[in-house]
Design a protein around this motif. Structure first.
Motif, PDB file in Angstrom:
ATOM      1  N   VAL A  65       0.864  -1.193   0.000  1.00  0.00           N
ATOM      2  CA  VAL A  65       0.000   0.000   0.000  1.00  0.00           C
ATOM      3  C   VAL A  65       0.896   1.238   0.000  1.00  0.00           C
ATOM      4  O   VAL A  65       1.684   1.433   0.929  1.00  0.00           O
ATOM      5  N   PRO A  66       0.816   2.068  -1.058  1.00  0.00           N
ATOM      6  CA  PRO A  66       1.612   3.296  -1.055  1.00  0.00           C
ATOM      7  C   PRO A  66       0.964   4.365  -0.184  1.00  0.00           C
ATOM      8  O   PRO A  66      -0.258   4.382  -0.022  1.00  0.00           O
ATOM      9  N   ARG A  67       1.801   5.241   0.351  1.00  0.00           N
ATOM     10  CA  ARG A  67       1.272   6.258   1.265  1.00  0.00           C
ATOM     11  C   ARG A  67       2.080   7.538   1.120  1.00  0.00           C
ATOM     12  O   ARG A  67       3.304   7.512   0.973  1.00  0.00           O
ATOM     13  N   GLY A  68       1.359   8.660   1.151  1.00  0.00           N
ATOM     14  CA  GLY A  68       2.026   9.961   1.194  1.00  0.00           C
ATOM     15  C   GLY A  68       2.088  10.401   2.644  1.00  0.00           C
ATOM     16  O   GLY A  68       2.795   9.810   3.456  1.00  0.00           O
ATOM     17  N   LEU A  69       1.273  11.414   2.997  1.00  0.00           N
ATOM     18  CA  LEU A  69       1.310  11.904   4.378  1.00  0.00           C
ATOM     19  C   LEU A  69       0.026  11.580   5.151  1.00  0.00           C
ATOM     20  O   LEU A  69      -0.230  12.144   6.213  1.00  0.00           O
ATOM     21  N   GLY A  70      -0.794  10.697   4.591  1.00  0.00           N
ATOM     22  CA  GLY A  70      -1.923  10.148   5.352  1.00  0.00           C
ATOM     23  C   GLY A  70      -3.040  11.130   5.663  1.00  0.00           C
ATOM     24  O   GLY A  70      -3.766  10.940   6.634  1.00  0.00           O
ATOM     25  N   THR A  71      -3.225  12.163   4.829  1.00  0.00           N
ATOM     26  CA  THR A  71      -4.348  13.087   5.068  1.00  0.00           C
ATOM     27  C   THR A  71      -5.579  12.719   4.239  1.00  0.00           C
ATOM     28  O   THR A  71      -6.580  13.438   4.266  1.00  0.00           O
ATOM     29  N   GLY A  72      -5.492  11.621   3.504  1.00  0.00           N
ATOM     30  CA  GLY A  72      -6.601  11.218   2.634  1.00  0.00           C
ATOM     31  C   GLY A  72      -7.892  11.037   3.420  1.00  0.00           C
ATOM     32  O   GLY A  72      -7.880  10.693   4.608  1.00  0.00           O
ATOM     33  N   LEU A  73      -9.011  11.268   2.755  1.00  0.00           N
ATOM     34  CA  LEU A  73     -10.312  11.174   3.421  1.00  0.00           C
ATOM     35  C   LEU A  73     -11.143  10.016   2.887  1.00  0.00           C
ATOM     36  O   LEU A  73     -12.284   9.842   3.294  1.00  0.00           O
ATOM     37  N   ALA A 131      -7.374  22.292   1.104  1.00  0.00           N
ATOM     38  CA  ALA A 131      -7.386  22.911   2.438  1.00  0.00           C
ATOM     39  C   ALA A 131      -6.321  22.287   3.337  1.00  0.00           C
ATOM     40  O   ALA A 131      -5.880  22.900   4.303  1.00  0.00           O
ATOM     41  N   SER A 132      -5.889  21.069   3.003  1.00  0.00           N
ATOM     42  CA  SER A 132      -4.868  20.362   3.787  1.00  0.00           C
ATOM     43  C   SER A 132      -3.457  20.687   3.315  1.00  0.00           C
ATOM     44  O   SER A 132      -2.518  19.958   3.623  1.00  0.00           O
ATOM     45  N   LEU A 133      -3.276  21.767   2.569  1.00  0.00           N
ATOM     46  CA  LEU A 133      -2.005  21.966   1.854  1.00  0.00           C
ATOM     47  C   LEU A 133      -0.774  21.997   2.742  1.00  0.00           C
ATOM     48  O   LEU A 133       0.335  21.736   2.273  1.00  0.00           O
ATOM     49  N   CYS A 136      -0.453  17.756   3.527  1.00  0.00           N
ATOM     50  CA  CYS A 136      -0.520  16.659   2.544  1.00  0.00           C
ATOM     51  C   CYS A 136       0.688  16.719   1.605  1.00  0.00           C
ATOM     52  O   CYS A 136       1.374  17.729   1.524  1.00  0.00           O
ATOM     53  N   SER A 137       0.923  15.616   0.881  1.00  0.00           N
ATOM     54  CA  SER A 137       2.075  15.573  -0.027  1.00  0.00           C
ATOM     55  C   SER A 137       1.625  15.802  -1.462  1.00  0.00           C
ATOM     56  O   SER A 137       0.485  15.491  -1.829  1.00  0.00           O
ATOM     57  N   ILE A 138       2.556  16.280  -2.262  1.00  0.00           N
ATOM     58  CA  ILE A 138       2.241  16.534  -3.666  1.00  0.00           C
ATOM     59  C   ILE A 138       1.967  15.207  -4.397  1.00  0.00           C
ATOM     60  O   ILE A 138       1.101  15.139  -5.270  1.00  0.00           O
ATOM     61  N   SER A 145      -5.885  13.264  -7.480  1.00  0.00           N
ATOM     62  CA  SER A 145      -6.360  14.320  -8.379  1.00  0.00           C
ATOM     63  C   SER A 145      -7.010  15.447  -7.559  1.00  0.00           C
ATOM     64  O   SER A 145      -8.122  15.900  -7.845  1.00  0.00           O
ATOM     65  N   SER A 146      -6.284  15.883  -6.541  1.00  0.00           N
ATOM     66  CA  SER A 146      -6.845  16.831  -5.572  1.00  0.00           C
ATOM     67  C   SER A 146      -7.115  18.199  -6.175  1.00  0.00           C
ATOM     68  O   SER A 146      -6.473  18.613  -7.138  1.00  0.00           O
ATOM     69  N   GLY A 147      -8.042  18.873  -5.548  1.00  0.00           N
ATOM     70  CA  GLY A 147      -8.355  20.240  -5.955  1.00  0.00           C
ATOM     71  C   GLY A 147      -8.416  21.127  -4.733  1.00  0.00           C
ATOM     72  O   GLY A 147      -8.182  20.682  -3.612  1.00  0.00           O
ATOM     73  N   GLY A 148      -8.753  22.362  -4.953  1.00  0.00           N
ATOM     74  CA  GLY A 148      -8.902  23.302  -3.848  1.00  0.00           C
ATOM     75  C   GLY A 148      -9.722  24.473  -4.323  1.00  0.00           C
ATOM     76  O   GLY A 148     -10.195  24.482  -5.471  1.00  0.00           O
TER      77      GLY A 148
HETATM   78  C1  LIG Z   1      -8.420  18.969   6.885  1.00  0.00           C
HETATM   79  C2  LIG Z   1      -8.385  18.355   5.521  1.00  0.00           C
HETATM   80  C3  LIG Z   1      -8.728  19.125   4.436  1.00  0.00           C
HETATM   81  C4  LIG Z   1      -8.691  18.580   3.154  1.00  0.00           C
HETATM   82  N1  LIG Z   1      -9.000  19.380   2.106  1.00  0.00           N
HETATM   83  C5  LIG Z   1      -8.918  18.898   0.858  1.00  0.00           C
HETATM   84  C6  LIG Z   1      -9.218  19.741  -0.256  1.00  0.00           C
HETATM   85  O1  LIG Z   1      -9.547  20.917  -0.114  1.00  0.00           O
HETATM   86  N2  LIG Z   1      -9.121  19.198  -1.481  1.00  0.00           N
HETATM   87  C7  LIG Z   1      -8.735  17.903  -1.682  1.00  0.00           C
HETATM   88  O2  LIG Z   1      -8.650  17.484  -2.835  1.00  0.00           O
HETATM   89  N3  LIG Z   1      -8.453  17.089  -0.654  1.00  0.00           N
HETATM   90  C8  LIG Z   1      -8.526  17.544   0.607  1.00  0.00           C
HETATM   91  N4  LIG Z   1      -8.235  16.728   1.662  1.00  0.00           N
HETATM   92  C9  LIG Z   1      -7.876  15.317   1.416  1.00  0.00           C
HETATM   93  C10 LIG Z   1      -6.355  15.009   1.323  1.00  0.00           C
HETATM   94  O3  LIG Z   1      -5.587  16.002   1.957  1.00  0.00           O
HETATM   95  C11 LIG Z   1      -5.933  14.847  -0.135  1.00  0.00           C
HETATM   96  O4  LIG Z   1      -6.568  13.721  -0.689  1.00  0.00           O
HETATM   97  C12 LIG Z   1      -4.420  14.705  -0.332  1.00  0.00           C
HETATM   98  O5  LIG Z   1      -4.117  14.760  -1.696  1.00  0.00           O
HETATM   99  C13 LIG Z   1      -3.837  13.422   0.242  1.00  0.00           C
HETATM  100  O6  LIG Z   1      -2.429  13.550   0.254  1.00  0.00           O
HETATM  101  P1  LIG Z   1      -1.560  12.662   1.234  1.00  0.00           P
HETATM  102  O7  LIG Z   1      -0.129  12.930   0.972  1.00  0.00           O
HETATM  103  O8  LIG Z   1      -1.982  12.846   2.622  1.00  0.00           O
HETATM  104  O9  LIG Z   1      -1.941  11.210   0.701  1.00  0.00           O
HETATM  105  P2  LIG Z   1      -2.332   9.893   1.503  1.00  0.00           P
HETATM  106  O10 LIG Z   1      -3.528  10.105   2.330  1.00  0.00           O
HETATM  107  O11 LIG Z   1      -1.130   9.340   2.170  1.00  0.00           O
HETATM  108  O12 LIG Z   1      -2.699   8.943   0.275  1.00  0.00           O
HETATM  109  C14 LIG Z   1      -3.820   9.219  -0.520  1.00  0.00           C
HETATM  110  C15 LIG Z   1      -3.883   8.198  -1.666  1.00  0.00           C
HETATM  111  O13 LIG Z   1      -2.807   8.417  -2.568  1.00  0.00           O
HETATM  112  C16 LIG Z   1      -1.982   7.253  -2.672  1.00  0.00           C
HETATM  113  N5  LIG Z   1      -0.605   7.761  -2.756  1.00  0.00           N
HETATM  114  C17 LIG Z   1      -0.016   8.690  -1.962  1.00  0.00           C
HETATM  115  N6  LIG Z   1       1.217   8.959  -2.417  1.00  0.00           N
HETATM  116  C18 LIG Z   1       1.413   8.184  -3.514  1.00  0.00           C
HETATM  117  C19 LIG Z   1       2.489   8.016  -4.434  1.00  0.00           C
HETATM  118  N7  LIG Z   1       3.628   8.689  -4.330  1.00  0.00           N
HETATM  119  N8  LIG Z   1       2.323   7.139  -5.450  1.00  0.00           N
HETATM  120  C20 LIG Z   1       1.174   6.434  -5.599  1.00  0.00           C
HETATM  121  N9  LIG Z   1       0.132   6.557  -4.761  1.00  0.00           N
HETATM  122  C21 LIG Z   1       0.253   7.421  -3.734  1.00  0.00           C
HETATM  123  C22 LIG Z   1      -2.299   6.410  -1.453  1.00  0.00           C
HETATM  124  O14 LIG Z   1      -2.133   5.040  -1.713  1.00  0.00           O
HETATM  125  C23 LIG Z   1      -3.763   6.757  -1.218  1.00  0.00           C
HETATM  126  O15 LIG Z   1      -4.573   5.964  -2.037  1.00  0.00           O
HETATM  127  C24 LIG Z   1      -8.299  17.227   2.961  1.00  0.00           C
HETATM  128  C25 LIG Z   1      -7.948  16.455   4.066  1.00  0.00           C
HETATM  129  C26 LIG Z   1      -8.000  16.999   5.335  1.00  0.00           C
HETATM  130  C27 LIG Z   1      -7.611  16.146   6.494  1.00  0.00           C
END
Ligand SMILES: Cc1cc2nc3c(=O)[nH]c(=O)nc-3n(C[C@H](O)[C@H](O)[C@H](O)COP(=O)(O)OP(=O)(O)OC[C@H]3O[C@@H](n4cnc5c(N)ncnc54)[C@H](O)[C@@H]3O)c2cc1C
Length: 459
Positions: A65-73, A131-133, A136-138, A145-148
């Motif tokens: 399971v790949p993971r960035g910074l775990g802010t996914g919802l 909003a999690s900028l 969260c990781s790029i 496919s995040s937006g804001g």
């Molecule tokens: C307070 C809050 C506000 C938020 N606001 C928004 C918002 O405005 N807009 C929005 O779009 N989202 C928002 N989010 C959701 C979240 O922040 C996004 O989905 C963000 O892109 C997740 O990034 P992450 O690094 O935390 O990924 P993770 O949660 O670690 O992973 C998310 C998914 O991406 C995969 N992944 C991660 N890194 C890689 C990699 N390098 N290669 C392949 N797969 C990978 C993981 O397997 C998982 O399926 C919010 C979350 C919180 C907690």
């Protein structure tokens, strides 16, 4: 199988997490759902390390399971089966800011807000702003496919990805796209990987395009006497030549929750709903004219202009309120379900009115806020302290109704948070069986053993 031994030839022991108390962090994301802890978590620093780890995992039938910074919802980074986690948290270097071509080359673990601030030092702008900028990781943004808010004018993450380096589940390193703004060479695998939610492989390097940083930005916080007027105001502004870069919508109870969460007065308390509008550009006079046009539109509705934030301190105060809404919802609820649906903007008033009807039918609070400018709203079903049992009895039914209504109005299940674990059972609302089967076959091309983030996204 001794997993630590298996991988310790590739990465040093201090980058192999195996203690239960440390693994807890890797067993969930911001959805806060737990299934089980991963077997171990690996923290590679290079593409080559990832390639070697994946080759070994593939040959030994180990689920990854790949993971960035775990802010996914949506639960995408949560291990469901016995799995190893590969976290990109230590791959957090910006490799190059190419001012000549207006591109940035970066590792996937860089925090999005840091990336934005770095390019701004060069007069450049990377607009996507979840909003999690700041947490969260790029790489996570690209995978989801995040937006804001600024998607209204500037688009989402997808619109800025020009090149991807990526490692397939069997460990092969591949490159798609590059520092080019157009590319009609072969199938567009790059765009397939964007939003693939970590189900096809691991993104290890990204090339993103940048634009010149707008010189001026103004924020307007506008209160309306009704939710309908606020939403209609947003639509009229969008159809005008005002070109806002954000139009965020917050209903009154969301604003009150933010006030409670932040422990201080929000700048404006009046009204049933607010719009937070940003106007930016390089010409101050021209922006001021657009502000006047905005005021004229809102005055025709029951809107009254309350606040204009011109400097960064005032602006930060407004945006802090908006960005705190997720945490504010968490604080006000014993339990909560949230949807992230998107509809054609003309359908937004209908969607909001339909979801509020559910509140009366089921006697469970439903609070909406989000990106009115692109038809993407976050709908929160709240279990309060005073809940009389209605939430647990009805929330599944309410979710189903919200998603069915969304699709009926021409919308989609998720605008930006992805499908992950939680929405996959509803994919049949959007796709035919043949369309789902095509997607399953695509997944099998990348991952024939189904070892890579299985049981996510596709039913
Ligand atoms: C307070 C809050 C506000 C938020 N606001 C928004 C918002 O405005 N807009 C929005 O779009 N989202 C928002 N989010 C959701 C979240 O922040 C996004 O989905 C963000 O892109 C997740 O990034 P992450 O690094 O935390 O990924 P993770 O949660 O670690 O992973 C998310 C998914 O991406 C995969 N992944 C991660 N890194 C890689 C990699 N390098 N290669 C392949 N797969 C990978 C993981 O397997 C998982 O399926 C919010 C979350 C919180 C907690």
């Amino acid at each position: 199988m001794d997993l630590i031994r298996l991988f310790s030839d590739i990465i040093s022991l201090e980058r192999i997490v195996s203690k239960s108390e440390l693994l807890d962090k890797y067993s969930t994301d911001e959805s806060s759902i737990h299934f089980s802890q991963p077997l171990i978590a690996l923290l590679p620093k290079t593409t080559e390390e990832i390639s070697k780890i994946l080759a070994i995992a593939y040959n030994n039938d180990i689920v990854v399971v790949p993971r960035g910074l775990g802010t996914g919802l949506s639960g995408g980074a949560i291990p469901i089966k016995p799995s190893i986690i590969i976290s990109t948290e230590l791959m957090n270097n910006i490799i190059e800011i190419d001012t000549e071509n207006m591109m940035i080359v970066t590792e996937p673990g860089v925090i999005t807000g840091n990336l934005q601030r770095e390019v701004e030092k060069h007069g450049l702008y990377y607009p996507p702003d979840p909003a999690s900028l700041d947490s969260c990781s790029i790489g996570g943004n690209v995978s989801e496919s995040s937006g804001g808010p600024s998607a209204v004018r500037y688009g989402t993450t997808r619109d800025y990805v020009r090149g991807i380096e990526f490692v397939t589940p069997n460990g092969t390193i591949m490159h798609f796209g590059g520092k080019v703004r157009k590319d009609a060479t072969g199938y567009n695998i790059k765009d397939l990987l964007i939003g693939s939610e970590g189900t096809l492989g691991i993104i290890t390097k990204l090339t993103l395009s940048l634009i010149p940083l707008p010189k001026f930005k103004y924020d307007m916080l506008i209160a309306f006497d009704s939710i309908d007027d606020a939403i209609n105001g947003a639509i009229i502004i969008l159809r005008s030549s005002i070109k806002p870069s954000t139009i965020e919508f917050m209903e009154k109870r969301a604003i009150e929750a933010a006030k409670e969460f932040l422990g201080n007065e929000m700048p404006v308390q009046k009204g049933e709903a607010h719009l937070l509008i940003r106007l930016d550009g390089d010409n101050k006079n021209e922006i001021e004219e657009r502000m006047i046009s905005t005021s004229e539109i809102v005055k025709q509705l029951t809107g009254y202009e309350i606040l204009i934030a011109e400097n960064s301190t005032q602006q930060e105060k407004l945006w802090k309120g908006r960005r705190s809404l997720h945490d504010a919802m968490v604080k006000m609820s014993v339990k909560r379900e949230r949807e992230d649906v998107v509809v054609p903007i003309s359908m937004l008033p209908k969607l909001i009115s339909e979801v509020h009807k559910l509140e009366d039918i089921y006697n469970v609070p439903v609070i909406a806020f989000g990106h009115a400018g692109d038809g993407n709203v976050h709908i929160n079903i709240i279990k309060t302290k005073n809940d009389n049992g209605s939430f647990d009895k009805y929330y599944n039914e309410m979710i189903k109704k919200i998603l069915e209504t969304t699709v009926y109005l021409g919308g989609k299940l998720s605008g930006e948070h992805g499908i992950g674990i939680f929405k996959k059972e509803f994919m049949h609302l959007v796709f035919t069986e043949e369309e789902l089967e095509l997607q399953r076959k695509l997944k099998m091309v990348f991952d024939p053993k189904n070892l890579f983030n299985p049981e996510k996204m596709l039913p």
